[in-house]
Design a protein around this motif. Structure first.
Motif, PDB file in Angstrom:
ATOM      1  N   ALA A 323      -0.117  60.397  71.851  1.00  0.00           N
ATOM      2  CA  ALA A 323      -0.224  60.505  73.216  1.00  0.00           C
ATOM      3  C   ALA A 323      -1.096  59.154  73.709  1.00  0.00           C
ATOM      4  CB  ALA A 323      -1.070  61.617  73.717  1.00  0.00           C
ATOM      5  N   SER A 324      -1.959  58.576  72.555  1.00  0.00           N
ATOM      6  CA  SER A 324      -2.721  57.307  73.018  1.00  0.00           C
ATOM      7  C   SER A 324      -1.813  56.223  73.139  1.00  0.00           C
ATOM      8  CB  SER A 324      -3.781  57.421  72.066  1.00  0.00           C
ATOM      9  OG  SER A 324      -4.619  58.432  72.248  1.00  0.00           O
ATOM     10  N   ILE A 325      -1.042  56.094  72.185  1.00  0.00           N
ATOM     11  CA  ILE A 325      -0.089  54.950  71.891  1.00  0.00           C
ATOM     12  C   ILE A 325       0.838  55.023  73.135  1.00  0.00           C
ATOM     13  CG2 ILE A 325       1.884  54.134  70.789  1.00  0.00           C
ATOM     14  CD1 ILE A 325       0.731  55.354  68.149  1.00  0.00           C
ATOM     15  N   ALA A 326       1.288  56.149  73.541  1.00  0.00           N
ATOM     16  CA  ALA A 326       2.369  56.192  74.961  1.00  0.00           C
ATOM     17  C   ALA A 326       1.449  55.688  75.987  1.00  0.00           C
ATOM     18  CB  ALA A 326       2.971  57.350  74.712  1.00  0.00           C
ATOM     19  N   GLN A 327       0.381  56.514  76.092  1.00  0.00           N
ATOM     20  CA  GLN A 327      -0.549  56.310  77.455  1.00  0.00           C
ATOM     21  C   GLN A 327      -0.903  54.743  77.562  1.00  0.00           C
ATOM     22  OE1 GLN A 327      -1.122  58.870  79.643  1.00  0.00           O
ATOM     23  NE2 GLN A 327      -1.541  57.138  80.853  1.00  0.00           N
ATOM     24  N   GLY A 328      -1.128  54.035  76.489  1.00  0.00           N
ATOM     25  CA  GLY A 328      -1.488  52.754  76.159  1.00  0.00           C
ATOM     26  C   GLY A 328      -0.262  51.924  77.141  1.00  0.00           C
ATOM     27  N   PHE A 329       0.911  52.248  76.698  1.00  0.00           N
ATOM     28  CA  PHE A 329       1.969  51.441  77.303  1.00  0.00           C
ATOM     29  C   PHE A 329       2.171  51.775  78.698  1.00  0.00           C
ATOM     30  CE2 PHE A 329       3.134  51.190  72.986  1.00  0.00           C
ATOM     31  CZ  PHE A 329       3.693  49.710  72.905  1.00  0.00           C
ATOM     32  N   ILE A 330       2.045  53.112  79.273  1.00  0.00           N
ATOM     33  CA  ILE A 330       2.009  53.572  80.472  1.00  0.00           C
ATOM     34  C   ILE A 330       0.854  52.818  81.481  1.00  0.00           C
ATOM     35  CG2 ILE A 330       1.777  55.680  82.111  1.00  0.00           C
ATOM     36  CD1 ILE A 330       3.101  57.139  79.726  1.00  0.00           C
ATOM     37  N   ASN A 331      -0.348  52.839  80.844  1.00  0.00           N
ATOM     38  CA  ASN A 331      -1.380  52.330  81.711  1.00  0.00           C
ATOM     39  C   ASN A 331      -1.024  50.638  82.267  1.00  0.00           C
ATOM     40  OD1 ASN A 331      -2.880  54.621  81.622  1.00  0.00           O
ATOM     41  ND2 ASN A 331      -4.042  53.707  79.639  1.00  0.00           N
ATOM     42  N   ILE A 332      -0.124  50.168  81.686  1.00  0.00           N
ATOM     43  CA  ILE A 332       0.358  48.703  81.952  1.00  0.00           C
ATOM     44  C   ILE A 332       1.350  48.806  82.843  1.00  0.00           C
ATOM     45  CG2 ILE A 332      -1.184  47.404  80.327  1.00  0.00           C
ATOM     46  CD1 ILE A 332       1.589  47.205  78.714  1.00  0.00           C
ATOM     47  N   SER A 333       2.078  50.022  83.166  1.00  0.00           N
ATOM     48  CA  SER A 333       3.515  49.966  83.913  1.00  0.00           C
ATOM     49  C   SER A 333       3.347  50.239  85.319  1.00  0.00           C
ATOM     50  CB  SER A 333       4.100  51.145  83.125  1.00  0.00           C
ATOM     51  OG  SER A 333       4.182  51.053  81.823  1.00  0.00           O
ATOM     52  N   ASP A 334       4.587  49.815  85.798  1.00  0.00           N
ATOM     53  CA  ASP A 334       4.785  50.380  87.457  1.00  0.00           C
ATOM     54  C   ASP A 334       6.079  50.963  87.405  1.00  0.00           C
ATOM     55  OD1 ASP A 334       6.764  48.266  87.504  1.00  0.00           O
ATOM     56  OD2 ASP A 334       5.243  46.802  88.355  1.00  0.00           O
ATOM     57  N   ALA A 335       6.441  51.499  88.743  1.00  0.00           N
ATOM     58  CA  ALA A 335       7.857  51.908  88.797  1.00  0.00           C
ATOM     59  C   ALA A 335       9.003  51.313  87.918  1.00  0.00           C
ATOM     60  CB  ALA A 335       8.260  52.495  90.036  1.00  0.00           C
ATOM     61  N   GLN A 336       9.232  50.041  88.087  1.00  0.00           N
ATOM     62  CA  GLN A 336      10.224  49.201  87.459  1.00  0.00           C
ATOM     63  C   GLN A 336      10.305  49.019  86.390  1.00  0.00           C
ATOM     64  OE1 GLN A 336      10.868  45.413  89.295  1.00  0.00           O
ATOM     65  NE2 GLN A 336      12.540  44.915  87.995  1.00  0.00           N
ATOM     66  N   THR A 337       8.866  48.857  85.721  1.00  0.00           N
ATOM     67  CA  THR A 337       8.799  48.500  84.378  1.00  0.00           C
ATOM     68  C   THR A 337       8.336  49.695  83.115  1.00  0.00           C
ATOM     69  OG1 THR A 337       6.224  48.209  84.466  1.00  0.00           O
ATOM     70  CG2 THR A 337       7.546  46.369  84.662  1.00  0.00           C
ATOM     71  N   LEU A 338       8.001  50.844  84.005  1.00  0.00           N
ATOM     72  CA  LEU A 338       7.747  52.063  82.994  1.00  0.00           C
ATOM     73  C   LEU A 338       9.080  52.386  82.188  1.00  0.00           C
ATOM     74  CD1 LEU A 338       6.179  54.500  82.457  1.00  0.00           C
ATOM     75  CD2 LEU A 338       7.309  55.717  84.114  1.00  0.00           C
ATOM     76  N   PRO A 339      10.264  52.015  82.412  1.00  0.00           N
ATOM     77  CA  PRO A 339      11.285  52.534  81.443  1.00  0.00           C
ATOM     78  C   PRO A 339      11.123  51.434  80.151  1.00  0.00           C
ATOM     79  CG  PRO A 339      12.266  52.468  83.573  1.00  0.00           C
ATOM     80  CD  PRO A 339      10.994  51.903  83.804  1.00  0.00           C
ATOM     81  N   LEU A 340      10.975  50.066  80.723  1.00  0.00           N
ATOM     82  CA  LEU A 340      10.797  48.973  79.383  1.00  0.00           C
ATOM     83  C   LEU A 340       9.686  49.470  78.675  1.00  0.00           C
ATOM     84  CD1 LEU A 340      11.145  46.509  78.146  1.00  0.00           C
ATOM     85  CD2 LEU A 340       9.704  45.337  79.933  1.00  0.00           C
ATOM     86  N   TRP A 341       8.459  49.727  79.088  1.00  0.00           N
ATOM     87  CA  TRP A 341       7.366  50.237  78.161  1.00  0.00           C
ATOM     88  C   TRP A 341       7.557  51.553  77.554  1.00  0.00           C
ATOM     89  CZ3 TRP A 341       4.815  46.324  76.930  1.00  0.00           C
ATOM     90  CH2 TRP A 341       4.682  45.173  77.737  1.00  0.00           C
TER      91      TRP A 341
END
Length: 438
Positions: A323-341
């Motif tokens: 969860a920490s790994i995934a959340q770290g990516f999500i914290n730098i995401s927006d609606a468009q970049t969330l699929p990429l992260w």
């Protein structure tokens, strides 16, 4: 040029990559250490989670073994072998063989991952008996087709969220496969890989002076002659009527299941389909059991290693490390970049949790609320996790085990080429997930 780029990767892998079982042991030490240092969980608790987690996936492990065994038995039926041999006569050069084996493996993996793994390597062996070609690149090319499986008909994530009462249905409802597997962005990824990957694999082929050629005589399968039946027991074992009847009975049941009961594709129905097709096409119990004995050799790695990966998965989930790994990516995401992260985080987590269904259980509770909060497209985010899982299978030795067992190679023989495939396919998938609308 690509062959020169691949050389240092190949040499590095040959020098430093251990056997996959040693790999999972080293990976275990690393994950246990990180979970202890990077989460509030004590070392003793981490150890207890790890030890009790060994038995969490016994049902799933058996399903994976059966998918592999039934896929092998189906690919090894006389009808399938005859078809593969006929296609293997077409290429006239090593380059053509590389192109063809990649396409065949991708198409078969899109239908079913277990079927694709087995068909790809058996077809590669058939080609190697007819064409002079680097055997390592040929097997690496057959394995590379496996990358499309999670975007295909046996994909764990899209099939799960299309199933009534799935574990996140209260959050996102039921998402049918028209929005995932058959969505434009997913189809474009598949088409792009179908075009680029065969060309990439062809470019990885070394000059003839540097190729590793395996003698056709070493690749010939020695047929096991079944002696003529002389006893009532042997006549029953070799009875085509008995074998064909039970196979057809199973297929009739599946027809009722899919048509009358509106059954869905899932692991159990896929296993049943491949099993009953195998029995029907092998005709007799003796023929089926002979094929089964050959198939079992390729499942040894799954049997011994899957408990270790189940234990790793338990540590990743229960300590909160995944969860920490995934959340770290999500914290730098927006609606468009969330699929990429989501894609990149899934690729990273897949190294430690090489199970599509298991990985979705880890990431779904994190990426789905984030997608809802950010207003991102839910089906696209889900498929991003699916593609991340499939992507790093190229360098995760676990799923290469049955391929390597059938081919008679070691992981280090193909992983250098797989690294180059990883970089190129990762760029393609990332670009498509970022810029192609859902």
């Amino acid at each position: 040029m690509l062959n020169h780029i691949a050389k240092p990767f190949t040499k590095c892998v040959e020098r430093f990559l251990p056997d996959p079982f040693v790999f999972v042991i080293l990976l275990t030490f690393m994950v246990l250490a990180i979970a202890t240092l990077a989460t509030p969980t004590s070392a003793l608790d981490v150890l207890q989670i790890w030890g009790s987690g060994f038995w969490n996936l016994l049902t799933f492990s058996m399903q994976m073994v059966l998918v592999l065994l039934c896929g092998y038995m189906l690919a090894n039926t006389p009808a399938c072998i005859k078809l593969l041999d006929a296609i293997a006569e077409k290429p006239k050069s090593g380059g053509q063989a590389i192109l063809l084996v990649t396409v065949v493996s991708m198409l078969a993996s899109w239908i079913n991952w277990g079927f694709g793994l087995v068909v790809g390597v058996l077809f590669a062996k058939a080609l190697a008996q007819r064409v002079t070609v680097d055997y390592r690149v040929l097997i690496a090319s057959s394995y590379s087709g496996f990358i499309v499986w999670h975007g295909g008909l046996s994909g764990s994530v899209p099939l799960t969220i299309a199933t009534p009462s799935h574990f996140t249905s209260d959050l996102i409802g039921i998402i049918n496969t028209e929005s995932t597997l058959f969505a434009p962005f997913n189809l474009i990824i598949l088409i792009a890989l179908l075009i680029v990957l065969p060309i990439l694999n062809r470019a990885l082929l070394p000059p003839e002076s540097e190729q590793i050629i395996v003698s056709a005589s070493k690749l010939n399968e020695v047929p096991i002659d079944i002696p003529k039946a002389t006893t009532p027991a042997e006549r029953i074992e070799q009875s085509k009527v008995l074998g064909t009847t039970i196979g057809l009975l199973g297929l009739v049941y599946l027809l009722v299941y899919f048509v009358q009961q509106a059954g869905t594709l899932n692991l159990n129905s896929v296993i049943a389909l491949f099993l009953f097709l195998s029995i029907t096409l092998h005709q007799s119990a003796a023929n089926l059991l002979r094929s089964l004995n050959e198939a079992v050799k390729g499942s040894a790695g799954i049997i011994i290693q899957f408990p270790f990966y189940a234990a790793l998965m338990a540590v990743m989930v229960k300590t909160g490390l995944a969860a920490s790994i995934a959340q770290g990516f999500i914290n730098i995401s927006d609606a468009q970049t969330l699929p990429l992260w989501s894609f990149l985080s899934a690729g990273l987590i897949n190294i430690m949790v090489p199970s599509g269904g298991g990985q979705w259980a880890v990431q779904a509770p994190i990426v789905l609320p984030a997608a809802l909060e950010l207003g991102a497209n839910i089906p696209k985010v889900a498929m991003a996790v699916a593609w991340g899982d499939a992507w790093t299978n190229l360098i995760q030795p676990f799923w290469a085990l049955p391929v390597l067992a059938i081919a008679g190679l070691r992981a280090k023989d193909i992983m250098g080429f797989c690294l180059v495939q990883l970089f190129v396919t990762g760029a393609i998938i990332a670009l498509c997930l970022t810029f192609i609308p859902a």
